[in-house]
Design an enzyme around this catalytic site. Structure first.
Site, short mmCIF file in Angstrom:
data_model
loop_
_atom_site.label_atom_id
_atom_site.label_comp_id
_atom_site.label_asym_id
_atom_site.label_seq_id
_atom_site.Cartn_x
_atom_site.Cartn_y
_atom_site.Cartn_z
CE LYS A 140 66.15 -39.35 28.26
NZ LYS A 140 65.18 -38.84 29.24
CB SER A 141 63.32 -34.04 24.33
OG SER A 141 63.84 -33.93 25.62
NE ARG A 169 58.57 -32.30 23.49
CZ ARG A 169 59.19 -32.57 24.65
NH1 ARG A 169 59.96 -33.64 24.77
NH2 ARG A 169 59.04 -31.76 25.69
N GLY A 183 60.04 -39.73 32.88
CA GLY A 183 59.20 -38.62 33.33
C GLY A 183 58.56 -37.92 32.14
CB SER A 236 58.41 -27.94 33.79
OG SER A 236 58.11 -29.24 33.30
CD GLN A 278 59.54 -34.07 31.96
OE1 GLN A 278 59.01 -34.17 33.06
NE2 GLN A 278 60.62 -34.75 31.63
CG ASP A 325 67.92 -33.05 31.18
OD1 ASP A 325 67.33 -33.05 32.28
OD2 ASP A 325 67.32 -33.11 30.10
CE LYS A 377 65.12 -32.07 35.90
NZ LYS A 377 64.04 -31.86 34.93
NE ARG A 411 69.78 -36.47 37.05
CZ ARG A 411 69.24 -36.44 35.84
NH1 ARG A 411 69.06 -35.28 35.23
NH2 ARG A 411 68.92 -37.56 35.23
C1 S3P Z 1 62.26 -32.80 29.14
C2 S3P Z 1 62.17 -31.71 29.97
C3 S3P Z 1 63.00 -31.53 31.17
C4 S3P Z 1 64.21 -32.46 31.15
C5 S3P Z 1 63.86 -33.86 30.75
C6 S3P Z 1 63.23 -33.88 29.38
C7 S3P Z 1 61.37 -32.88 27.98
O1 S3P Z 1 62.23 -31.83 32.32
O2 S3P Z 1 64.85 -32.47 32.41
O3 S3P Z 1 65.00 -34.68 30.76
O4 S3P Z 1 61.59 -33.74 27.10
O5 S3P Z 1 60.42 -32.10 27.92
P1 S3P Z 1 61.33 -30.72 33.07
O6 S3P Z 1 60.19 -30.38 32.18
O7 S3P Z 1 60.87 -31.41 34.32
O8 S3P Z 1 62.25 -29.57 33.34
#
Ligand code: S3P
Length: 438
Positions: free
Chosen positions: A25-26, A30, A98, A171, A173, A319, A346, A350
């Site tokens: 997914k990440s 991107r 998110g 983080s 993100q 995660d 999250k 959780r």
């Molecule tokens: C992610 C970063 C993580 C993770 C999320 C995906 C990403 O979040 O929990 O599922 O793709 O950069 P955080 O940056 O809030 O830790």
């Protein structure tokens, strides 16, 4: 989307087979973003056909990017260049994601048009100040609802300047939002992390030919370059594999093979934690795929024992805690988790949601502000509520395998955000998972 979808996971197993879980997914988010901003055409293979990543692709279509889908899990993105996006006609809906919202906040802060990012009920409760404040320090103008909540209104005309920013919480993100804003900023953007997090944005920027210096815990780039189109091969998502890794570990007699799983070290804390608990997980045919380390994993049932999860592993398995809690419930003794307060913000809280669900199934659990102690025991059947959190729904589907009676899981529709087809794949290797009727 059917918000009322419930599942029943009945005792079953052993698990066996040879499976491939969907794309990461990440990386999928991107890949769409950087390919859209590149000069030229990029092919993406292994793209996650989940609601989250499709929402990101739909947003770039609204921003004027042509994205073709030649077949499932493939995309051809006709990049428009760093300054080629056009003003969208309406709001940009990130759905449950998110990652989508936070990364886009950084990317859109550098555009010459206004935009508004919205999300579903869960995303609308997630904290955005963590990106708004450092982006404001770069010169961005972003308004949120009281409490720093979505929707985010991003105003044009900001001249961004680079900053040197130390993240208060680890983080990926937030780091990525700042790096994406940094593409449009004057001067240098430096991001420092209290603990290294997944480095996909950094690696992918380099693959798209943007000059960037990075090492664990630190990344540095300057604005004013160009992204050059490239092809991206997305590996299978470790976080999706995690449910099957835990399932095969806890169901007696299981032996399951997962093909070509992405094993970026910033993602695989769960493997280390499970091995400390006594799990039997073997990595085979380790290789490189699209610049990421992948391997086939062979998982066999093992007797697990409770551990204190090393705090330094927490960001590398952030995660995977819902799945780990199920392993802990099945283990002998107590498993202690600390330093994981981020779990409260999250897709759901959780810590609270897993504690409530496990208690309903007869497991003793002491919740703390930043973790929990889970006392392994016998899971009885019962009802749990996933609070529309995909990873919680799938974790309790795993719990049903070893419960004494079926587990009914409420609010499972969001599994489609990250793992469409989870139920079919699970049933194919020995789960007894069905949609609840009535
Ligand atoms: C992610 C970063 C993580 C993770 C999320 C995906 C990403 O979040 O929990 O599922 O793709 O950069 P955080 O940056 O809030 O830790």
């Amino acid at each position: 989307m059917t918000a009322s979808l419930s599942w029943i996971s009945a005792p079953a197993g052993p698990l066996s087979g040879d499976i491939v879980v969907p794309g990461d997914k990440s990386i999928s988010h991107r890949a769409i973003m950087l390919a859209a901003l590149a000069d030229g055409m990029s092919h993406i293979g292994g793209f996650l056909e989940g609601e989250d990543t499709r929402a990101t692709a739909a947003i770039f279509a609204k921003l004027g990017v042509c994205i073709e889908t030649p077949s499932a899990s493939r995309r051809i993105v006709h990049g428009v260049g760093l300054h080629g996006l056009i003003a969208p006609s309406g709001e940009l809906d990130c759905g449950n994601a998110g990652t989508g919202m936070r990364l886009l906040a950084g990317l859109l802060a550098g555009q010459a048009f206004d935009s508004m990012l919205t999300g579903d009920e869960s995303l609308s409760k997630r904290p955005m100040r963590r990106v708004i404040e450092p982006l404001a320090a770069m010169g961005a103008r972003i308004d949120a609802e009281p409490g720093g909540l979505p929707p985010l209104r991003i105003r044009s005309g900001s001249n961004l300047r680079g900053i040197d920013y130390e993240l208060p919480v680890a983080s990926a993100q937030v780091k990525s939002a700042l790096l994406l804003a940094g593409l449009y900023a004057d001067g240098e953007t430096i991001v420092r992390e209290p603990h290294p997090t997944r480095d996909y944005t950094e690696r992918m920027l380099a693959a798209f030919d943007w000059p960037i210096a990075f090492e664990p815990g630190r990344a540095r780039l300057s604005g004013g370059h160009r992204l050059r189109a490239t092809d991206v091969v997305v590996p299978a998502d470790f976080s999706s594999a995690a449910f099957f890794i835990v399932a095969a570990s806890i169901v007696p007699g299981s032996r399951l093979r997962l093909r070509a799983v992405g094993l970026n070290p910033r993602r695989t804390g769960l493997l280390q934690a499970l091995r400390l608990m006594g799990a039997d997980i073997r990595e085979q045919d380790a290789r490189e795929q699209g610049g990421e380390r992948v391997a086939d994993l062979e998982v066999r049932h093992a007797r697990l024992r409770g551990i204190e999860v090393p705090v330094e592993l927490v960001p590398d398995m952030i995660d995977e805690f819902p799945a780990l809690f199920i392993a802990a419930a099945a283990a002998e003794g107590t498993t202690v988790v600390r330093g994981a307060a981020e779990l409260r913000v999250k897709e759901s809280d959780r810590l609270a949601v897993m504690a409530a669900g496990l208690r309903n199934l007869g497991i003793a659990i002491d919740e703390t502000p930043d973790g929990a102690s889970i006392h392994g025991g016998t899971l009885r059947g019962g009802e749990v509520d996933s609070h529309s959190d995909h990873r919680i729904a799938m974790s309790f589907a795993v719990a049903g395998l070893i419960a004494q009676a079926p587990v009914r899981i409420a609010d499972c529709a969001n599994v489609a955000t990250s793992f469409p087809g989870f139920d079919a794949l699970a049933n194919g290797c020995g789960f007894d998972l069905r949609v609840a009727t009535g």
